[in-house]
Structure formats: structure tokens, C-alpha cells
Design a protein around this motif. Structure first.
Motif, PDB file in Angstrom:
ATOM      1  N   GLY A  65      19.641  74.806  51.024  1.00  0.00           N
ATOM      2  CA  GLY A  65      20.524  73.775  50.499  1.00  0.00           C
ATOM      3  C   GLY A  65      21.956  74.243  50.332  1.00  0.00           C
ATOM      4  N   ILE A  66      22.817  73.284  49.992  1.00  0.00           N
ATOM      5  CA  ILE A  66      24.229  73.566  49.738  1.00  0.00           C
ATOM      6  C   ILE A  66      24.374  74.249  48.380  1.00  0.00           C
ATOM      7  N   ALA A  67      25.276  75.210  48.303  1.00  0.00           N
ATOM      8  CA  ALA A  67      25.545  75.883  47.031  1.00  0.00           C
ATOM      9  C   ALA A  67      25.919  74.850  45.968  1.00  0.00           C
ATOM     10  N   THR A  68      25.356  75.000  44.777  1.00  0.00           N
ATOM     11  CA  THR A  68      25.502  74.003  43.720  1.00  0.00           C
ATOM     12  C   THR A  68      26.586  74.390  42.715  1.00  0.00           C
ATOM     13  N   MET A  69      26.862  73.459  41.813  1.00  0.00           N
ATOM     14  CA  MET A  69      27.809  73.731  40.738  1.00  0.00           C
ATOM     15  C   MET A  69      27.329  74.869  39.844  1.00  0.00           C
ATOM     16  N   TYR A  70      26.017  75.054  39.757  1.00  0.00           N
ATOM     17  CA  TYR A  70      25.490  76.175  38.968  1.00  0.00           C
ATOM     18  C   TYR A  70      25.663  77.488  39.729  1.00  0.00           C
ATOM     19  N   ASP A  71      25.523  77.440  41.056  1.00  0.00           N
ATOM     20  CA  ASP A  71      25.789  78.626  41.872  1.00  0.00           C
ATOM     21  C   ASP A  71      27.261  79.031  41.766  1.00  0.00           C
ATOM     22  N   LYS A  72      28.110  78.053  41.558  1.00  0.00           N
ATOM     23  CA  LYS A  72      29.550  78.300  41.460  1.00  0.00           C
ATOM     24  C   LYS A  72      29.883  79.276  40.334  1.00  0.00           C
ATOM     25  N   GLU A  73      29.001  79.392  39.346  1.00  0.00           N
ATOM     26  CA  GLU A  73      29.242  80.322  38.240  1.00  0.00           C
ATOM     27  C   GLU A  73      29.483  81.737  38.764  1.00  0.00           C
ATOM     28  N   ILE A  74      28.780  82.111  39.823  1.00  0.00           N
ATOM     29  CA  ILE A  74      28.952  83.449  40.392  1.00  0.00           C
ATOM     30  C   ILE A  74      30.340  83.591  41.011  1.00  0.00           C
ATOM     31  N   ILE A  75      30.806  82.538  41.687  1.00  0.00           N
ATOM     32  CA  ILE A  75      32.143  82.570  42.280  1.00  0.00           C
ATOM     33  C   ILE A  75      33.208  82.672  41.186  1.00  0.00           C
ATOM     34  N   LEU A  76      33.019  81.937  40.097  1.00  0.00           N
ATOM     35  CA  LEU A  76      33.961  82.018  38.983  1.00  0.00           C
ATOM     36  C   LEU A  76      33.973  83.422  38.386  1.00  0.00           C
ATOM     37  N   TYR A  77      32.801  84.003  38.273  1.00  0.00           N
ATOM     38  CA  TYR A  77      32.702  85.353  37.709  1.00  0.00           C
ATOM     39  C   TYR A  77      33.431  86.358  38.608  1.00  0.00           C
ATOM     40  N   ILE A  78      33.217  86.264  39.916  1.00  0.00           N
ATOM     41  CA  ILE A  78      33.880  87.181  40.851  1.00  0.00           C
ATOM     42  C   ILE A  78      35.393  86.970  40.825  1.00  0.00           C
ATOM     43  N   ALA A  79      35.822  85.706  40.805  1.00  0.00           N
ATOM     44  CA  ALA A  79      37.257  85.409  40.731  1.00  0.00           C
ATOM     45  C   ALA A  79      37.863  85.993  39.457  1.00  0.00           C
ATOM     46  N   SER A  80      37.093  85.970  38.377  1.00  0.00           N
ATOM     47  CA  SER A  80      37.568  86.515  37.106  1.00  0.00           C
ATOM     48  C   SER A  80      37.702  88.033  37.177  1.00  0.00           C
ATOM     49  N   LEU A  81      36.730  88.690  37.824  1.00  0.00           N
ATOM     50  CA  LEU A  81      36.831  90.139  38.021  1.00  0.00           C
ATOM     51  C   LEU A  81      38.071  90.483  38.843  1.00  0.00           C
ATOM     52  N   MET A  82      38.327  89.681  39.865  1.00  0.00           N
ATOM     53  CA  MET A  82      39.484  89.924  40.726  1.00  0.00           C
ATOM     54  C   MET A  82      40.785  89.732  39.954  1.00  0.00           C
ATOM     55  N   ALA A  83      40.867  88.640  39.187  1.00  0.00           N
ATOM     56  CA  ALA A  83      42.066  88.384  38.391  1.00  0.00           C
ATOM     57  C   ALA A  83      42.276  89.491  37.360  1.00  0.00           C
TER      58      ALA A  83
END
Length: 300
Positions: A65-83
Motif C-alpha cells: 500500500g501507499i505510505a500512510t499519515m502514520y508512516d509519515k511519523e518516521i519522515i518527520l523524525y528523520i527531518a527533525s534529526l537533520m534539522a
């Protein structure tokens, strides 16, 4: 060599991690403003296409399936580490290594169990398998081809003395599209900690309000907001959901209000009869408005 010795040796070879994350969760504006993730918990196995003004987004599903809004939490976490690393003045490439424990801490999972870890690894699979094509440019560059949120995702496990495996950390490679957006464009927004308690539509409403409410109320037509949220429901169902959100009034930092307005110009149906039905607009307003001086400075 005993099992205990084997465990110690393997732990000594763990990746150097970028976690823990200190401070707030952060996200990049384009990923906040546009519907890149599925709203449903049920696997979305059909492609999704969005056209919002001059912006086009095409999404192809992975096998699960398509990545969900709950999966997005991982992207937010990685973006936060990068920032976080950018804020320290460090070199930031596309590869990040972090512990699942720290991810769960940030997203509010106090005592993660086996089911939480399974959802976590399933999310990594969808983030790597989902394919995106968009004309949104990042870092003054447009990617014409398809990309995945994570081009690589490897989970590192430790074998415990009882023979069970325990997830220790994850090494991922973030897509160049988002990496450029964070590193070069710098449109980064902090998230309220209650974001992770919201449902998927409420999360999208929060993100859209966070992007567009610069201390002032923003008004959007119902159909435009539905498209930006990424809703596949009818406008009637979407409107009812917004009414529930308005009644609950638990969106952090912002309020949602529905208003019916009579169009300034008269409209007619296919038979030439006047349409008297009002249009619905949605007001997104910050709970605390900026002082007048701050607004003037921001618009100067």
C-alpha cells in the motif's frame, strides 16, 4: 563463545547513531502543505493523483500500500534529526541511523510492544516502496522521475540470550528531493507535541493551518481544503467530519470553523434556474493571534 559474549560483540559493532532527538519535531513545508500520504489505515493499493493549481502529485503504492499519515511519523523524525544536525553546524548527508526506542519516545509510545515494532518495520517498507512523482521543486531543482521517501532502509537486530531478536537501530537513506528541501530551502516548521494524538484528517488540518496561518485567520473553500487534505470522501462526508472537528475543538494551536456564504455572483443550473444554495468555506484560525506590531514586522 557463549550467547552472552556474542550479544556483547554484536552490540559493540552497532552503527553510530544520530539519535536521540532533542527539542521539537520539525517538518518541511511542502510535505506539510500537500497530500503525499494516504489517510486510511486500510492499505491503499490504487495510485493516487492530485492536481492543485500548478502542482501535480502522483503516488504509486508499494506491495503493501501507499505510505500512510502514520508512516509519515518516521519522515518527520528523520527531518527533525537533520534539522538538529544543521542547527549544530554539522555536515548532513542523506543517511541517518537512529534507535527505534528514541522514535517511540518522540511519538509518544511509552511502552512499545511487539505489535508497535511490527508496525514500525511495516512503515519502513511502505516508505521505501511507495513511489512519488511531483513537479514541486526543492533546492531550485525539479525531479522529473519517480522517487521513494527512503531509497534504503536497513534494520539492525541483536540476538538475545533467549534466542529472540531485538531491534536496536535503523539505518535509512532519505530521498534527495526532501534532503534538498531541508538543507537548501530551509522552510522548516515545528510541530506541537499533541500532533501524534490526532487522527489523520486532523493531522492534515493542523499541518495546513500551520503552513498558512501566519498569526492570522485563513479562509479556504471546502473543495480546496478537501483536495489539500487529500480526502477521497465526498464533500458532504468531508464537511460532516469538519463539523465534528469544530465541535470537538481539540486541534492544537488552531481552531476550525465552518461558514456558509452566499456567492456574490448569481449562479444557475443546467436548466437556467438560479442556485440559492450557499457555499461552505472553512476558517482556520490560530488560538493566539500575533500582536499587531509582530504582524507589521512580518509583512514589512
Amino acid at each position: 563463545m557463549t550467547n552472552k559474549q556474542a550479544v556483547i560483540l554484536k552490540q559493540g559493532n552497532l552503527f553510530e547513531v544520530d539519535s536521540p532527538l532533542h527539542g521539537k519535531v520539525r517538518g518541511e513545508r511542502s510535505v506539510m502543505d500537500f497530500p503525499f500520504f494516504a489517510l486510511s489505515k486500510v492499505a491503499v493499493l490504487k495510485p493516487l493523483d492530485y492536481k492543485l493549481g500548478n502542482v501535480s502529485i502522483q503516488i504509486r503504492p508499494s506491495a503493501t500500500g501507499i505510505a500512510t499519515m502514520y508512516d509519515k511519523e518516521i519522515i518527520l523524525y528523520i527531518a527533525s534529526l537533520m534539522a538538529q544536525e544543521i542547527g549544530r553546524g554539522g555536515e548532513v548527508d542523506q543517511e541517518f541511523t537512529f534507535t527505534a526506542h528514541d522514535f517511540f519516545r518522540i511519538t509518544g509510545v511509552a511502552r512499545p510492544g511487539k505489535r508497535d515494532y511490527q508496525r514500525f518495520t511495516d512503515a519502513l517498507e511502505r516508505l521505501q516502496g511507495t513511489q512519488i512523482k511531483t513537479n514541486i521543486q526543492t533546492g531550485s531543482q525539479i525531479d522529473r522521475g519517480w522517487f521513494s521517501w527512503l531509497s534504503e532502509a536497513a534494520a539492525n537486530y541483536t540476538r538475545l540470550p533467549n534466542g529472540e531478536e531485538q531491534l536496536r537501530n535503523v539505518k535509512v537513506r532519505l530521498c534527495a528531493w526532501l534532503h534538498r528541501a531541508i538543507q537548501r530551502d530551509g522552510h522548516i516548521y515545528s510541530y506541537h507535541h499533541d500532533y501524534f494524538r490526532l487522527g489523520t484528517i486532523e493531522r492534515r488540518l493542523y499541518e495546513i493551518a500551520h503552513c498558512h496561518c501566519d498569526g492570522e485567520e485563513v479562509e479556504m473553500p471546502l473543495d480546496l481544503l478537501s483536495a489539500k487534505v487529500g480526502s477521497t470522501a465526498s464533500l458532504a462526508k468531508f464537511k460532516q467530519h469538519l463539523k465534528d472537528v469544530e465541535a470537538d475543538d481539540r486541534l492544537p494551536e488552531y481552531r476550525v470553523t465552518l461558514k456558509d456564504v452566499i456567492p456574490a455572483e448569481g449562479r444557475t443550473d443546467s436548466r437556467g434556474r438560479r442556485i440559492s444554495k450557499p457555499d461552505t468555506v472553512v476558517l482556520l484560525a490560530p488560538r493566539q493571534k500575533k500582536p499587531a506590531t509582530a504582524v507589521l514586522e512580518a509583512t514589512a
